[in-house]
Design a protein around this motif. Structure first.
Motif, PDB file in Angstrom:
ATOM      1  N   PRO A   9       0.813  -1.214   0.000  1.00  0.00           N
ATOM      2  CA  PRO A   9       0.000   0.000   0.000  1.00  0.00           C
ATOM      3  C   PRO A   9       0.847   1.265   0.000  1.00  0.00           C
ATOM      4  N   SER A  10       2.057   1.166   0.502  1.00  0.00           N
ATOM      5  CA  SER A  10       2.880   2.372   0.539  1.00  0.00           C
ATOM      6  C   SER A  10       3.423   2.724  -0.841  1.00  0.00           C
ATOM      7  N   THR A  11       3.522   1.725  -1.723  1.00  0.00           N
ATOM      8  CA  THR A  11       4.060   2.024  -3.051  1.00  0.00           C
ATOM      9  C   THR A  11       2.952   2.204  -4.086  1.00  0.00           C
ATOM     10  N   ARG A  12       1.762   1.734  -3.814  1.00  0.00           N
ATOM     11  CA  ARG A  12       0.671   1.873  -4.766  1.00  0.00           C
ATOM     12  C   ARG A  12      -0.559   2.352  -4.024  1.00  0.00           C
ATOM     13  N   SER A  13      -1.367   3.124  -4.665  1.00  0.00           N
ATOM     14  CA  SER A  13      -2.519   3.619  -3.930  1.00  0.00           C
ATOM     15  C   SER A  13      -3.618   2.570  -3.907  1.00  0.00           C
ATOM     16  N   LEU A  14      -4.374   2.584  -2.836  1.00  0.00           N
ATOM     17  CA  LEU A  14      -5.474   1.629  -2.697  1.00  0.00           C
ATOM     18  C   LEU A  14      -6.508   1.825  -3.803  1.00  0.00           C
ATOM     19  N   ALA A  15      -6.743   3.081  -4.186  1.00  0.00           N
ATOM     20  CA  ALA A  15      -7.725   3.325  -5.259  1.00  0.00           C
ATOM     21  C   ALA A  15      -7.286   2.641  -6.555  1.00  0.00           C
ATOM     22  N   ASP A  16      -5.995   2.760  -6.905  1.00  0.00           N
ATOM     23  CA  ASP A  16      -5.492   2.097  -8.121  1.00  0.00           C
ATOM     24  C   ASP A  16      -5.677   0.588  -8.025  1.00  0.00           C
ATOM     25  N   ASP A  17      -5.382   0.063  -6.839  1.00  0.00           N
ATOM     26  CA  ASP A  17      -5.461  -1.371  -6.625  1.00  0.00           C
ATOM     27  C   ASP A  17      -6.903  -1.874  -6.782  1.00  0.00           C
ATOM     28  N   GLU A  39     -10.737   8.516   5.622  1.00  0.00           N
ATOM     29  CA  GLU A  39      -9.787   8.046   4.594  1.00  0.00           C
ATOM     30  C   GLU A  39     -10.470   7.091   3.623  1.00  0.00           C
ATOM     31  N   VAL A  43     -10.501   7.549  -0.405  1.00  0.00           N
ATOM     32  CA  VAL A  43     -10.131   6.542  -1.420  1.00  0.00           C
ATOM     33  C   VAL A  43     -11.310   6.345  -2.383  1.00  0.00           C
ATOM     34  N   SER A  46     -11.328   8.969  -4.979  1.00  0.00           N
ATOM     35  CA  SER A  46     -10.273   8.755  -5.991  1.00  0.00           C
ATOM     36  C   SER A  46     -10.656   7.640  -6.959  1.00  0.00           C
TER      37      SER A  46
END
Ligand code: OOG
Ligand code: MG
Length: 258
Positions: A9-17, A39, A43, A46
């Protein structure tokens, strides 16, 4: 089929995932971490933004967990709000491809149609007064999380598991919708029975809850929007079949899952 990038999660956003999980039809197994409710809504915004960038249009809002049956089924206890887009709407009687869904469930709902723009920020305006029609509805939910497992903030982030919905013929607003019989049918056989009373005691109350949350989150309600009041019964797993919802006095809505 799209392959989702992996990462933490720190390298990719949860919305993208979550967006990628939906478009690739594969649940995300990525740990969600601890989100606050605010939060979760951030998300969600986004995630909707990603859909709007792909050309989808806003179509309305939905409530979740407005009935005890749903809260008990999913182990949560607070009303939540999600966003509907035009791409989620299946015309009454039409088909939906099962191949576009991860592990879908269906639930019986009723829908409100909004007749005029409502400024939720103005406490003097009434969402209830803006409703100009009511209809039987069904919602297909499809969590982007593995095994449909989530906490409240995570399901908010996942746009409240919203996947698809269908609305039956719009009816003039009836005198009283507080205790209408609701029936979910799979291939003509009854699968769930309930009453609109299960929706916060009276589905109109879902609009009060929506106004409250929508104001906090900054959502708008516009003329033509559809609002789903939340399921009257627990959801049931959905396979290829014809699914229908009947609401006494309102009529029925049908979707074919192929
Ligand atoms: C969340 C969606 C809840 C409802 O009608 O209560 C909902 C879920 O159950 O995955 O749409
Ligand atoms: Mg629902």
């Amino acid at each position: 089929m799209t392959t989702c990038r992996t990462g933490t999660p720190s390298t990719r956003s949860l919305a993208d995932d979550l967006h990628c999980a939906r478009t690739s039809v594969r649940a995300t197994t990525q740990a969600v971490g601890t989100l606050s409710i605010e939060e979760g809504y951030s998300v969600q915004r986004s995630l909707i933004e990603l859909r709007l960038q792909e050309g989808e249009l806003l179509a309305g809002l939905k409530l979740g967990f407005t009935s005890r049956a749903k809260m008990a089924q999913m182990g949560v206890s607070e009303v939540i709000v999600g966003v509907l887009t035009d791409a989620m709407q299946i015309p009454d009687g039409e088909a939906l491809a099962a191949s576009s869904l991860i592990h879908p469930r269906v639930e019986p709902e009723i829908a409100f149609r909004v007749g005029s723009d409502v400024d939720l920020a103005n406490p003097g305006t009434s969402l209830v007064d803006a409703v100009d029609a009511v209809a039987p509805a069904l919602e297909i939910i499809d969590s982007r999380y593995a095994d449909f497992k989530f906490d409240l903030a995570s399901v908010i982030a996942d746009n409240t598991s919203a996947s698809a919905f269908a609305v039956g013929p719009w009816q003039p607003v009836p005198q009283d919708i507080s205790n209408l019989g609701v029936r979910l049918e799979i291939d003509g056989a009854p699968a769930q029975f309930g009453s609109t009373a299960a929706i916060l005691g009276d589905p109109w109350r879902s609009l009060t809850a929506l106004a409250h949350i929508g104001r906090r989150v900054g959502y708008r309600v516009n003329a033509g929007d559809v609002i789903l009041a939340g399921a009257a019964t627990a959801a049931i797993p959905l396979a290829k079949s014809t699914v229908a919802v009947r609401v006494t006095g309102l009529g029925r809505v049908v979707v074919r899952v192929v």
